[in-house]
Scaffold this motif. Sequence first.
Motif, PDB file in Angstrom:
ATOM      1  N   LYS A  82       0.841  -1.195   0.000  1.00 39.85           N
ATOM      2  CA  LYS A  82       0.000   0.000   0.000  1.00 39.85           C
ATOM      3  C   LYS A  82       0.878   1.247   0.000  1.00 39.85           C
ATOM      4  O   LYS A  82       2.001   1.217   0.489  1.00 39.85           O
ATOM      5  CB  LYS A  82      -0.873   0.010   1.259  1.00 39.85           C
ATOM      6  CG  LYS A  82      -2.013  -0.971   1.209  1.00 39.85           C
ATOM      7  CD  LYS A  82      -2.990  -0.605   2.309  1.00 39.85           C
ATOM      8  CE  LYS A  82      -3.717  -1.787   2.873  1.00 39.85           C
ATOM      9  NZ  LYS A  82      -4.139  -1.551   4.247  1.00 39.85           N
ATOM     10  N   PRO A  83       0.351   2.369  -0.517  1.00 40.53           N
ATOM     11  CA  PRO A  83       1.159   3.595  -0.583  1.00 40.53           C
ATOM     12  C   PRO A  83       1.780   3.985   0.752  1.00 40.53           C
ATOM     13  O   PRO A  83       2.922   4.425   0.811  1.00 40.53           O
ATOM     14  CB  PRO A  83       0.149   4.654  -1.032  1.00 40.53           C
ATOM     15  CG  PRO A  83      -0.904   3.913  -1.733  1.00 40.53           C
ATOM     16  CD  PRO A  83      -0.971   2.555  -1.128  1.00 40.53           C
ATOM     17  N   ASN A  84       1.004   3.816   1.841  1.00 41.84           N
ATOM     18  CA  ASN A  84       1.552   4.245   3.122  1.00 41.84           C
ATOM     19  C   ASN A  84       2.704   3.351   3.573  1.00 41.84           C
ATOM     20  O   ASN A  84       3.655   3.812   4.193  1.00 41.84           O
ATOM     21  CB  ASN A  84       0.453   4.305   4.187  1.00 41.84           C
ATOM     22  CG  ASN A  84      -0.272   3.002   4.365  1.00 41.84           C
ATOM     23  OD1 ASN A  84      -0.862   2.491   3.414  1.00 41.84           O
ATOM     24  ND2 ASN A  84      -0.221   2.442   5.556  1.00 41.84           N
ATOM     25  N   THR A  87       5.739   4.473   1.649  1.00 42.08           N
ATOM     26  CA  THR A  87       6.277   5.699   2.238  1.00 42.08           C
ATOM     27  C   THR A  87       7.059   5.383   3.506  1.00 42.08           C
ATOM     28  O   THR A  87       8.113   5.953   3.760  1.00 42.08           O
ATOM     29  CB  THR A  87       5.136   6.682   2.566  1.00 42.08           C
ATOM     30  OG1 THR A  87       4.336   6.831   1.399  1.00 42.08           O
ATOM     31  CG2 THR A  87       5.672   8.022   2.986  1.00 42.08           C
ATOM     32  N   GLU A  88       6.531   4.455   4.282  1.00 42.65           N
ATOM     33  CA  GLU A  88       7.220   4.079   5.510  1.00 42.65           C
ATOM     34  C   GLU A  88       8.599   3.493   5.217  1.00 42.65           C
ATOM     35  O   GLU A  88       9.533   3.658   5.987  1.00 42.65           O
ATOM     36  CB  GLU A  88       6.383   3.043   6.267  1.00 42.65           C
ATOM     37  CG  GLU A  88       5.914   3.522   7.612  1.00 42.65           C
ATOM     38  CD  GLU A  88       4.884   2.578   8.193  1.00 42.65           C
ATOM     39  OE1 GLU A  88       5.295   1.667   8.915  1.00 42.65           O
ATOM     40  OE2 GLU A  88       3.674   2.734   7.902  1.00 42.65           O
ATOM     41  N   HIS A 115       3.690  11.697  10.288  1.00 44.39           N
ATOM     42  CA  HIS A 115       2.756  10.698  10.817  1.00 44.39           C
ATOM     43  C   HIS A 115       3.380   9.304  10.921  1.00 44.39           C
ATOM     44  O   HIS A 115       3.307   8.654  11.953  1.00 44.39           O
ATOM     45  CB  HIS A 115       1.516  10.634   9.934  1.00 44.39           C
ATOM     46  CG  HIS A 115       0.438   9.754  10.474  1.00 44.39           C
ATOM     47  ND1 HIS A 115      -0.580  10.235  11.262  1.00 44.39           N
ATOM     48  CD2 HIS A 115       0.234   8.419  10.366  1.00 44.39           C
ATOM     49  CE1 HIS A 115      -1.364   9.236  11.604  1.00 44.39           C
ATOM     50  NE2 HIS A 115      -0.905   8.129  11.074  1.00 44.39           N
ATOM     51  N   CYS A 116       4.025   8.881   9.841  1.00 43.97           N
ATOM     52  CA  CYS A 116       4.502   7.498   9.821  1.00 43.97           C
ATOM     53  C   CYS A 116       5.786   7.336  10.639  1.00 43.97           C
ATOM     54  O   CYS A 116       6.266   6.227  10.817  1.00 43.97           O
ATOM     55  CB  CYS A 116       4.694   7.023   8.396  1.00 43.97           C
ATOM     56  SG  CYS A 116       5.873   7.986   7.470  1.00 43.97           S
TER      57      CYS A 116
ATOM     58  N   GLN B 282      -2.568   8.995   1.869  1.00 41.90           N
ATOM     59  CA  GLN B 282      -1.891   7.688   1.873  1.00 41.90           C
ATOM     60  C   GLN B 282      -0.436   7.829   1.477  1.00 41.90           C
ATOM     61  O   GLN B 282       0.432   7.187   2.058  1.00 41.90           O
ATOM     62  CB  GLN B 282      -2.581   6.765   0.867  1.00 41.90           C
ATOM     63  CG  GLN B 282      -3.781   6.052   1.417  1.00 41.90           C
ATOM     64  CD  GLN B 282      -4.284   5.068   0.397  1.00 41.90           C
ATOM     65  OE1 GLN B 282      -4.772   5.461  -0.651  1.00 41.90           O
ATOM     66  NE2 GLN B 282      -4.144   3.799   0.676  1.00 41.90           N
ATOM     67  N   GLY B 285       2.051   8.433   4.046  1.00 44.72           N
ATOM     68  CA  GLY B 285       2.333   7.393   5.027  1.00 44.72           C
ATOM     69  C   GLY B 285       1.255   7.172   6.056  1.00 44.72           C
ATOM     70  O   GLY B 285       1.500   6.598   7.114  1.00 44.72           O
ATOM     71  N   ILE B 286       0.039   7.626   5.769  1.00 44.78           N
ATOM     72  CA  ILE B 286      -1.049   7.401   6.720  1.00 44.78           C
ATOM     73  C   ILE B 286      -1.827   6.159   6.308  1.00 44.78           C
ATOM     74  O   ILE B 286      -2.207   6.018   5.148  1.00 44.78           O
ATOM     75  CB  ILE B 286      -1.983   8.628   6.777  1.00 44.78           C
ATOM     76  CG1 ILE B 286      -1.242   9.808   7.393  1.00 44.78           C
ATOM     77  CG2 ILE B 286      -3.231   8.315   7.573  1.00 44.78           C
ATOM     78  CD1 ILE B 286      -1.971  11.105   7.300  1.00 44.78           C
ATOM     79  N   ASP B 287      -2.035   5.279   7.270  1.00 44.96           N
ATOM     80  CA  ASP B 287      -2.790   4.066   6.997  1.00 44.96           C
ATOM     81  C   ASP B 287      -4.270   4.431   6.936  1.00 44.96           C
ATOM     82  O   ASP B 287      -4.896   4.716   7.950  1.00 44.96           O
ATOM     83  CB  ASP B 287      -2.534   3.042   8.106  1.00 44.96           C
ATOM     84  CG  ASP B 287      -3.118   1.687   7.759  1.00 44.96           C
ATOM     85  OD1 ASP B 287      -4.013   1.642   6.891  1.00 44.96           O
ATOM     86  OD2 ASP B 287      -2.690   0.699   8.354  1.00 44.96           O
ATOM     87  N   LYS B 288      -4.810   4.408   5.715  1.00 48.59           N
ATOM     88  CA  LYS B 288      -6.178   4.838   5.487  1.00 48.59           C
ATOM     89  C   LYS B 288      -7.168   3.986   6.280  1.00 48.59           C
ATOM     90  O   LYS B 288      -8.085   4.505   6.917  1.00 48.59           O
ATOM     91  CB  LYS B 288      -6.465   4.727   3.986  1.00 48.59           C
ATOM     92  CG  LYS B 288      -7.689   5.425   3.525  1.00 48.59           C
ATOM     93  CD  LYS B 288      -7.793   5.346   2.022  1.00 48.59           C
ATOM     94  CE  LYS B 288      -8.410   4.025   1.589  1.00 48.59           C
ATOM     95  NZ  LYS B 288      -8.638   3.961   0.144  1.00 48.59           N
ATOM     96  N   THR B 289      -6.948   2.683   6.228  1.00 48.06           N
ATOM     97  CA  THR B 289      -7.856   1.747   6.896  1.00 48.06           C
ATOM     98  C   THR B 289      -7.964   2.052   8.378  1.00 48.06           C
ATOM     99  O   THR B 289      -9.052   2.214   8.920  1.00 48.06           O
ATOM    100  CB  THR B 289      -7.325   0.311   6.717  1.00 48.06           C
ATOM    101  OG1 THR B 289      -6.981   0.137   5.353  1.00 48.06           O
ATOM    102  CG2 THR B 289      -8.346  -0.704   7.132  1.00 48.06           C
TER     103      THR B 289
END
Lengths: 267, 409
Positions: A82-84, A87-88, A115-116, B282, B285-289
């Motif tokens: 996933k995109p996040n 990014t992490e 955030h991450c 997203q 780096g934010i987890d949407k879910t």
Amino acid sequence: MKQNDQTLPVLEVKGLTMDFGGLRAVDHVDMEIQNGEIVALIGPNGAGKTTFFNCITGIYTPTSGDIIVHTKFGEKRINGKKPNQVTELGLARTFQNIRLFPNMTVLENVMIGRHCRTKAKVIGALLRDPGTRKEEKDAAAVSYGILEKIGLTHLANEMASNLPYGAQRKLEIARALATEPVLLLLDEPAAGMNPQETEELTGLIREIRDQDKIAILLIEHDMKLVMNLSDRIYVMDHGQRIAAGTPMEIKNNPEVIKAYLGEEADA
Amino acid sequence: MLNELKKSLITAVWFMFLTFPIMVIKVNTVYNTIVWRWHNLIYIGVGAFFGSMIWRWLHYKKTHISERNIRERLKNGLQNAIVDNKKVLYTLIAVAVAFTFAFPHMSNAYQINIMTTALMYVVLGLGLNIVVGLAGLLDLGYVAFYAVGAYSYALLNHHFGLGFWAVLPIGGALAMMFGIILGFPVLRLRGDYLAIVTLGFGEIIRLVLENWNAFSFGPSGISGIDRPSFFGLTLNLSQSMTALYYLVLGFAVITIFCVNRLQNSRIGRAWLALREDEIACQAMGIDKTKTKLTAFALGATWAGFMGVVFAAKTTFVNPASFTFLESAIILAIVVLGGMGSILGVILAALILILLPEYLRAFSELRMLIFGGSMVLMMVFRPQGLISNVRRKYLFDKMNFGGEKTNEAK
């Protein structure tokens, strides 16, 4: 600022292919980006550059091929992540059509990037224990530091939507930097900028590479900027990689000239 | 000027034409004759003429003058004076707190009752504000969680005799669970589609409660629910109403505190980012879910708490209390108040719940006034009563000395 670990790859892409139904937007593209390198990806409109970006950053799941990120924790294949998560792992991006968070302040936009790298949960947010408070303060401080570098501190408490165009582009870069990337992916960062702004941007990108030791992959149509800035250039056309090399090599590559200008009429 | 007059004239004629059948013609069914009430036509014409003049003048003022002048002045003058000037802010808060605490001692049972209801809607509004205002997820079935809370107290009290304080956390937890259950299937949905699914969810809960007689006693509901006990005191009806008022007031204060802390936290910023731009959110780096589920779960929890309080307050629940209209009113509170704005939501809840009560004197017109003021609001202040003010970080006042040297290393 040359480093001795410059030859370590950050990103390896092998045979990346992306199909949309019967349309092959990206066709077996290979790419390798070394640590601390500025690499440009160019090509005519519709060549598949942005699709390639979206595959790498997890917005699309590629049909086949490997995308491998070298982090300090070892090699990670990121296809289908996933995109996040991408990014992490240290790939941060900006968007071709600016995608800021318009109704948040400039500083908050950058803090989103933190955030991450932070952990506070709901309970922490409610109780504001010393740990959370310190984390918040650090996030604000780091974000402010990034704004200082980009030169947007005077606008820190301004809504992002009120920013002039050039500043919005810069803010996107600031936001991406806040995620502590190892590779920064810039999708047409100079689009719509005037020559002076482009000049500034060139300096900024170079500074990011030199000071923060972040590798940079950029899509760009401004050839002056590309030739000035990049260590290596990849050229795409019709989803395929048609050339790769230093700016000098690319300038004189007949394939590239053909892709941009078409073939000579009297063959 | 002449042009303006012409426009108003056309509007007036148009209104006269439209209302002609109902305002002018009246059939006398006894004598089978038609009464022509031409004077009504004149009233309509004159009213519409001046009404449209005023309407367009307000519009003009809004688009031309207010853009520069009034908004700036208002913003800098009023809002900043209140929000930035701590002295004014604290005085206002002190007055509000003093008023709310003294309220039961200076009014009758009816007043206390409607004020309790209004405060409950403040809490509900703030809960939905998390989902709709902060995270930008349009939820039209919010009342379902309210129902879950109310029925968990009603049923647990009816079958097992559990008290209010024991069920309060259970009701909240159950509602949270339902929030997550609803959250999972709608993770991929946004905007209109999300609204439709949540609307359906709200109706499912209501219909189940209405038809599953063995479980929920159907439309006849559950009566004789215990009022909350307070430290084992024996209270008469009016005393327990007052106690309940203070309970809900406490709840409202806690909710304001929580939502305020949440919206300026890491989670709160993630919600805002989700509302502003899902893809960019997203990519940062934010987890949407996780973010969506937290918003749903937390929003639902407040509704669950209030549901328990509702059951305890009315001592009777049936599915008729949990219709779509309830969801719509709570949503109206959030939208009217200003998405994401705590002060706005409080104000809107008080207005929307208290106004119809105090307008009972004009009982025939009160829905008209209510609807009319809503329409006017949306035309002239679509961003809500009080737009959300984001936290400002003052760096010259914050000391980053320590952190900065750390980073330089």
